[in-house]
Design a protein around this motif. Structure first.
Motif, PDB file in Angstrom:
ATOM      1  N   GLN A  51      12.340   0.402  -1.358  1.00 13.64           N
ATOM      2  CA  GLN A  51      12.790   1.190  -0.224  1.00 13.64           C
ATOM      3  C   GLN A  51      11.617   1.661   0.612  1.00 13.64           C
ATOM      4  OE1 GLN A  51      15.033   4.002  -2.705  1.00 13.64           O
ATOM      5  NE2 GLN A  51      16.933   3.184  -1.840  1.00 13.64           N
ATOM      6  N   LEU A  52      11.849   1.801   1.914  1.00 12.20           N
ATOM      7  CA  LEU A  52      10.827   2.393   2.765  1.00 12.20           C
ATOM      8  C   LEU A  52      10.521   3.804   2.270  1.00 12.20           C
ATOM      9  CD1 LEU A  52      11.904   1.264   6.363  1.00 12.20           C
ATOM     10  CD2 LEU A  52      10.048   0.359   4.951  1.00 12.20           C
ATOM     11  N   PRO A  53       9.303   4.285   2.506  1.00  8.76           N
ATOM     12  CA  PRO A  53       8.886   5.570   1.946  1.00  8.76           C
ATOM     13  C   PRO A  53       9.649   6.751   2.546  1.00  8.76           C
ATOM     14  CG  PRO A  53       7.249   4.754   3.486  1.00  8.76           C
ATOM     15  CD  PRO A  53       8.217   3.643   3.279  1.00  8.76           C
ATOM     16  N   ASN A  54       9.523   7.890   1.885  1.00  7.54           N
ATOM     17  CA  ASN A  54      10.112   9.134   2.367  1.00  7.54           C
ATOM     18  C   ASN A  54       9.260   9.655   3.519  1.00  7.54           C
ATOM     19  OD1 ASN A  54      11.342  11.557   2.763  1.00  7.54           O
ATOM     20  ND2 ASN A  54      10.860  12.422   0.754  1.00  7.54           N
ATOM     21  N   ALA A  55       9.447   9.011   4.687  1.00  7.81           N
ATOM     22  CA  ALA A  55       8.605   9.313   5.847  1.00  7.81           C
ATOM     23  C   ALA A  55       9.465   9.332   7.111  1.00  7.81           C
ATOM     24  CB  ALA A  55       7.488   8.271   5.966  1.00  7.81           C
ATOM     25  N   THR A  73       2.847  12.344   5.609  1.00  7.29           N
ATOM     26  CA  THR A  73       1.770  13.263   5.997  1.00  7.29           C
ATOM     27  C   THR A  73       0.628  12.554   6.711  1.00  7.29           C
ATOM     28  OG1 THR A  73       2.277  14.696   4.101  1.00  7.29           O
ATOM     29  CG2 THR A  73       0.086  14.929   5.094  1.00  7.29           C
ATOM     30  N   HIS A  74       0.376  11.299   6.347  1.00  7.17           N
ATOM     31  CA  HIS A  74      -0.845  10.634   6.810  1.00  7.17           C
ATOM     32  C   HIS A  74      -0.638   9.460   7.767  1.00  7.17           C
ATOM     33  CE1 HIS A  74      -2.229  12.693   3.090  1.00  7.17           C
ATOM     34  NE2 HIS A  74      -3.364  12.806   3.754  1.00  7.17           N
ATOM     35  N   ILE A  75       0.556   8.890   7.863  1.00  8.33           N
ATOM     36  CA  ILE A  75       0.757   7.694   8.685  1.00  8.33           C
ATOM     37  C   ILE A  75       1.744   7.995   9.809  1.00  8.33           C
ATOM     38  CG2 ILE A  75       1.488   5.283   8.728  1.00  8.33           C
ATOM     39  CD1 ILE A  75       0.628   5.020   5.853  1.00  8.33           C
ATOM     40  N   GLU A  76       1.284   7.828  11.037  1.00  9.48           N
ATOM     41  CA  GLU A  76       2.128   8.045  12.211  1.00  9.48           C
ATOM     42  C   GLU A  76       3.051   6.852  12.457  1.00  9.48           C
ATOM     43  OE1 GLU A  76       3.680   9.934  15.562  1.00  9.48           O
ATOM     44  OE2 GLU A  76       2.258  10.738  14.101  1.00  9.48           O
ATOM     45  N   GLN A 113       5.334  12.473  -0.472  1.00  4.02           N
ATOM     46  CA  GLN A 113       5.116  12.949   0.897  1.00  4.02           C
ATOM     47  C   GLN A 113       3.862  12.361   1.537  1.00  4.02           C
ATOM     48  OE1 GLN A 113       7.524  14.821   2.213  1.00  4.02           O
ATOM     49  NE2 GLN A 113       8.553  14.753   0.227  1.00  4.02           N
ATOM     50  N   TRP A 114       3.086  11.576   0.794  1.00  8.86           N
ATOM     51  CA  TRP A 114       1.781  11.140   1.303  1.00  8.86           C
ATOM     52  C   TRP A 114       1.909  10.326   2.581  1.00  8.86           C
ATOM     53  CZ3 TRP A 114      -1.278   7.275   2.939  1.00  8.86           C
ATOM     54  CH2 TRP A 114      -2.670   7.484   2.929  1.00  8.86           C
ATOM     55  N   PHE A 127       0.825  -1.213   0.000  1.00 10.17           N
ATOM     56  CA  PHE A 127       0.000   0.000   0.000  1.00 10.17           C
ATOM     57  C   PHE A 127       0.857   1.260   0.000  1.00 10.17           C
ATOM     58  CE2 PHE A 127      -1.748   3.433   2.628  1.00 10.17           C
ATOM     59  CZ  PHE A 127      -2.779   3.839   1.805  1.00 10.17           C
ATOM     60  N   MET A 128       1.903   1.280   0.824  1.00  9.09           N
ATOM     61  CA  MET A 128       2.714   2.495   0.920  1.00  9.09           C
ATOM     62  C   MET A 128       3.442   2.800  -0.382  1.00  9.09           C
ATOM     63  SD  MET A 128       4.156   2.642   4.855  1.00  9.09           S
ATOM     64  CE  MET A 128       5.070   1.099   4.820  1.00  9.09           C
ATOM     65  N   LYS A 129       3.819   1.770  -1.122  1.00 10.85           N
ATOM     66  CA  LYS A 129       4.433   2.009  -2.427  1.00 10.85           C
ATOM     67  C   LYS A 129       3.367   2.396  -3.458  1.00 10.85           C
ATOM     68  CE  LYS A 129       8.102   1.922  -2.722  1.00 10.85           C
ATOM     69  NZ  LYS A 129       9.075   2.956  -2.283  1.00 10.85           N
TER      70      LYS A 129
END
Length: 304
Positions: free
Chosen positions: A209-213, A40-43, A36-37, A21-23
């Motif tokens: 890769q893990l997201p830009n978070a 912005t949305h997942i803690e 950035q999604w 989902f994150m990708k």
């Protein structure tokens, strides 16, 4: 409505669903949320007994319609009378999402015929091409993912075992597996960049890769200390109404082998290698976690 971020709690295969989902949500070929999604949305993402690198029992289920629960004497007797292995394998293969749980990383992660990173700590671990000697105190290595005593195929690493499975599938099953999944390892940034919008790698954390978070955290919580399917002994089955291979239940004087199943460390379903490697090692490396997502790992001893 409040603007608060979401905490996602996953269990088992759910860890891969959230990775996908994150990708997907970032990708222009998916949710089009942009880079950035997620931040912005997942803690946080809390993985309970997550299986990011898959489970070997999925390989056995798809290859021969078997796993530990089906080769126990009573279960085997009932299945032989009401549903044979061929029918079970056909059912498992029809669940196209099940292939997401096939082991990821091949021999680079799961070991080769010289040994595996999660082999039992023992002075008597056998890594030979055949079975160990009659020393009942010895363990067999996990590097031979599928072992044959005398059928001529030779022992197979995870790469070889996955090829055996692919060869056993029909044309449509092969097409679907190639269409939806990838099971390898990327070792360079150029490989990551070239495949960042390839949905086949989104369930394989060794190929994306893990997201830009940088403000998100991932929590890996899992148990260990329970016997868990890690590798198998197989033999040929010449009956016409069954897959051509089956688990070889011949008794063996090996400490970590029971009815043809080589047991390792894990939570009873997922091996420790899949439960913990990404969390404790790979996601600490810039290639797989370039934006510094916080990763917290907690292990709990199996205590039934």
């Amino acid at each position: 409505r409040t603007g608060a971020k979401t905490v996602l709690v996953t269990h088992s295969m759910g860890s891969q669903v959230v990775q996908y989902f994150m990708k997907w949500v970032e990708s222009p070929r998916g949710g089009r949320g942009g880079p950035q999604w997620v931040d912005t949305h997942i803690e946080a993402v809390i993985n309970l007994a997550g299986s990011p690198l898959g489970v070997p029992k999925t390989l056995a289920s798809l290859l021969s319609g078997e796993q530990r629960e089906t080769v126990q004497p009573l279960a085997s007797y009932l299945l032989d009378h009401f549903m044979n292995r061929k029918e079970l394998a056909r059912i498992f293969r029809s669940w196209t999402g099940l292939a997401a749980l096939l082991p990821k990383g091949g021999s680079a992660v799961w070991g080769d015929l010289s040994g595996a990173p999660d082999d039992p700590v023992s002075n008597h671990t056998d890594v030979s091409s055949q079975t160990a000697d009659s020393n009942v105190h010895s363990d067999v290595s996990f590097g031979g993912q599928i072992r044959f005593d005398s059928d001529g195929l030779g022992n197979q690493t995870m790469d070889g075992a996955l090829q055996l499975l692919f060869d056993a599938l029909d044309a449509d099953e092969q097409r679907l597996m190639h269409r939806d999944y990838s099971f390898g390892v990327f070792r360079t940034q150029s490989e990551m960049d070239a495949h960042k919008d390839d949905h086949r790698v989104w369930t394989n954390p060794l190929q994306h890769q893990l997201p830009n978070a940088p403000n998100m955290s991932i929590y890996c919580l899992y148990g260990h200390g329970a016997a868990t399917e890690r590798a198998y002994y197989y033999t040929f089955d010449n009956s016409s109404d069954a897959p051509s291979l089956k688990i070889d239940r011949t008794p063996r004087p090996l400490r970590n082998v029971d009815i043809g199943i080589v047991n390792g460390e894990g939570d009873g379903t997922v091996p420790l290698l899949s439960l913990g490697y990404m969390c404790a090692d790979a996601w600490r490396k810039p290639l797989y976690n370039p934006h510094g997502v916080r990763v917290v790992t907690r292990e709990f001893v199996h205590n039934p």
